[in-house]
Motif scaffolding. Structure first.
Motif, PDB file in Angstrom:
ATOM      1  N   PHE A 149       9.493 -18.379   5.148  1.00  0.00           N
ATOM      2  CA  PHE A 149      10.100 -17.241   5.824  1.00  0.00           C
ATOM      3  C   PHE A 149       9.120 -16.534   6.761  1.00  0.00           C
ATOM      4  N   VAL A 368      15.619 -20.097   9.399  1.00  0.00           N
ATOM      5  CA  VAL A 368      16.233 -19.899   8.091  1.00  0.00           C
ATOM      6  C   VAL A 368      17.323 -18.844   8.255  1.00  0.00           C
ATOM      7  N   ASN A 370      20.480 -16.645   6.638  1.00  0.00           N
ATOM      8  CA  ASN A 370      21.084 -16.127   5.399  1.00  0.00           C
ATOM      9  C   ASN A 370      22.591 -16.119   5.611  1.00  0.00           C
ATOM     10  N   ASP A 379      23.684 -14.370  -1.176  1.00  0.00           N
ATOM     11  CA  ASP A 379      22.506 -14.557  -0.336  1.00  0.00           C
ATOM     12  C   ASP A 379      22.125 -16.034  -0.393  1.00  0.00           C
ATOM     13  N   ARG A 381      20.291 -18.742   1.576  1.00  0.00           N
ATOM     14  CA  ARG A 381      19.353 -18.982   2.675  1.00  0.00           C
ATOM     15  C   ARG A 381      19.170 -20.484   2.882  1.00  0.00           C
TER      16      ARG A 381
END
Length: 517
Positions: A149, A368, A370, A379, A381
């Motif tokens: 991330f 990435v 969500n 959530d 991802r």
């Protein structure tokens, strides 16, 4: 803060430095000078556009000599400060040509006038740039995390016409036609079928119905789905307006579900190796404008503790994308995988995919996402990749649609009418702790339904239809198989709603490109 004077020209040794000159730096990068600055103490610094050899890019494998990439980092918090390169970091002046021609058509071997050697190539040969890297971060602090991330998005894209040097330009329409081996993509005849091909079976699960070959309407763009599962991505593509032409998956029950929902599409029950190598699959029948390919991701999941028995097969499947692209030659490719693919232990596989696409002159963008920000009540991802073929514009990622108004469990499952297919609630023998229904699922829906995912009242598990709705499948989407089969299909599927949003953005880009032709 020191005072700087802007210089128009600076002479040092046998080098004349000025705006627009390309210089090699001690760290191996190259700089196109934009500004020359001199301090009161006569120190000289350079600022400008940085280029990096493709062999040195951590997110790209390349063995092409004298190929460089225009490298640019962007920070959303506007914390970026342009590098000040000291004069003593400059090694020599170099030549650089910006081009959108393919490497096969134009490379260093075409330009050298003396017997080439690797050292001459590297130290004195002309440099070619046909690629730009655009890495976006929230801040320097995010970049420093160095994990899955640690960036907003990354991109390697081909140069656009305005960035190309005179004499080194190729018409994008020519590049597009050469890659697809067609005058235009829209002139390609489309096969319309509804079949299920079962390799090794003597009989089909359902009779094949083949209609007469005909050209598709010009406003319809075709879609193929490799590793399609029960069809989550194809469902999103169809909702966005794409014509679903075929789906491929090794799971027999999943492909049966797929066939129930996509009339007119070829439904192939085969492995990727069989699809690429079997004579029964004619590549011309599987050409599409948009290809989706999401190999099984369990091998790369950060939640995985024990490697599955087919671990090597799943890793091999992700590397088969290269051959698949050569077969299908799509204008746009999408891929969706667990963000674990970006973890250090798995990054070599992801880099291999990116490199294969770039080597085939595709522009590639990934981030990435969500899915909770696109209407999914969890959530979820996932790393999503978009690639555009030679001569194509590279679509951007769609903006989130549910940043503040997140979808809830209650709003999702309350629309299911009593007696709906695959909706037969059965209570637990031992009730569980109730929880808030006006929120998102605490755990991801996985192939087994997900850890501790059950109805908010605590009295029963979710039904198959509730799981499907929580993954944003439409109410009328049909499923086949036992309860465990359906939950596995749903858990492995890409949620259709984020897919729809993604393909709407891709379609806008394709239509805008075609309007210019």
């Amino acid at each position: 803060m020191p005072h700087y004077d802007v210089l128009q020209v600076f002479q040092t040794g046998n080098m004349t430095l000025k705006k627009g000159k390309i210089v090699g730096l001690r760290d191996g990068d190259f700089l196109k000078i934009d500004t020359l600055l001199q301090t009161e103490t006569t120190e000289v610094f350079l600022q400008g556009r940085r280029y990096r050899r493709t062999t040195k890019l951590a997110d790209l494998k390349s063995a092409r000599p004298n190929e460089v990439c225009w490298f640019e980092e962007m920070y959303l918090d506007e914390s970026y400060v342009e590098d000040m390169i000291p004069l003593d970091h400059v090694v020599r002046v170099r030549q650089l040509k910006m081009t959108n021609k393919t490497f096969k058509e134009l490379n260093i071997s075409h330009m050298m006038k003396w017997p080439p050697t690797s050292k001459l190539y590297r130290d004195e040969g002309i440099l070619f740039c046909r690629l730009k890297a655009e890495f976006t971060y929230e801040s320097h602090a995010q970049k420093a995390k160095e994990n899955s991330f640690s960036f907003v998005s990354k991109c390697f894209r081909s140069l656009c016409p305005a960035e190309v040097d005179d004499g080194f330009y190729q018409d994008p329409a020519v590049l597009r036609a050469a890659w697809q081996e067609l005058p235009t993509t829209m002139d390609h005849p489309r096969r319309s079928t509804s079949t299920e091909t079962l390799i090794g079976d003597k009989e089909r699960l359902s009779p094949g119905v083949t209609t007469q070959t005909q050209s598709s309407p010009r406003h319809r763009y075709t879609f193929g789905d490799c590793f399609c599962g029960c069809g989550g991505m194809s469902c999103g593509a169809k909702l966005a307006g794409l014509e679903v032409k075929w789906g491929l998956d090794f799971n027999r029950e999943a492909i049966r579900t797929y066939q129930l929902n996509f009339d007119g599409a070829s439904c192939e029950n085969a492995s990727i190796e069989q699809f690429l190598n079997a004579d029964i699959f004619n590549p011309a029948d599987y050409r599409v404008d948009v290809l989706h390919s999401s190999p099984p991701c369990q091998s790369f999941s950060p939640a995985q503790v024990v490697k599955p028995k087919d671990f090597e097969d799943k890793q091999a499947a992700i590397l088969a994308v290269n051959d698949l692209v050569k077969m299908v030659r799509p204008r746009v490719i999408t891929m969706e995988e667990t963000f674990g693919l970006l973890h250090q232990a798995n990054r070599e596989f992801f880099i291999s995919v990116v490199s294969c696409l770039v080597d085939q002159n595709y522009s590639v963008r990934w981030k990435v996402m969500n899915f909770g920000e696109y209407g999914v009540p969890q959530d979820r991802r996932r790393v999503v990749l978009i690639a555009s073929g030679p001569g194509e514009a590279l679509p951007d990622f769609p903006q989130p649609t549910h940043t503040r108004n997140r979808t809830t469990i209650a709003s999702t499952i309350s629309i299911i009418p009593p007696g709906a297919p695959n909706h037969h609630p059965k209570e637990f023998l031992d009730p569980r702790r109730p929880y808030e229904a006006n929120g998102s699922l605490q755990n991801l829906i996985a192939c087994g339904g997900g850890l501790d995912n059950y109805h908010p009242d605590g009295k029963r598990p979710f039904t198959e239809r509730e799981y499907a709705c929580l993954q944003t499948f439409p109410l009328d989407y049909k499923f086949t198989g036992k309860r465990t089969d359906i939950i596995k299909q749903v858990g492995n599927a890409v949620p259709p709603l984020p897919a729809k949003t993604l393909y709407e953005e891709i379609l806008r880009c394709l239509r805008k490109t075609d309007e210019r032709i």
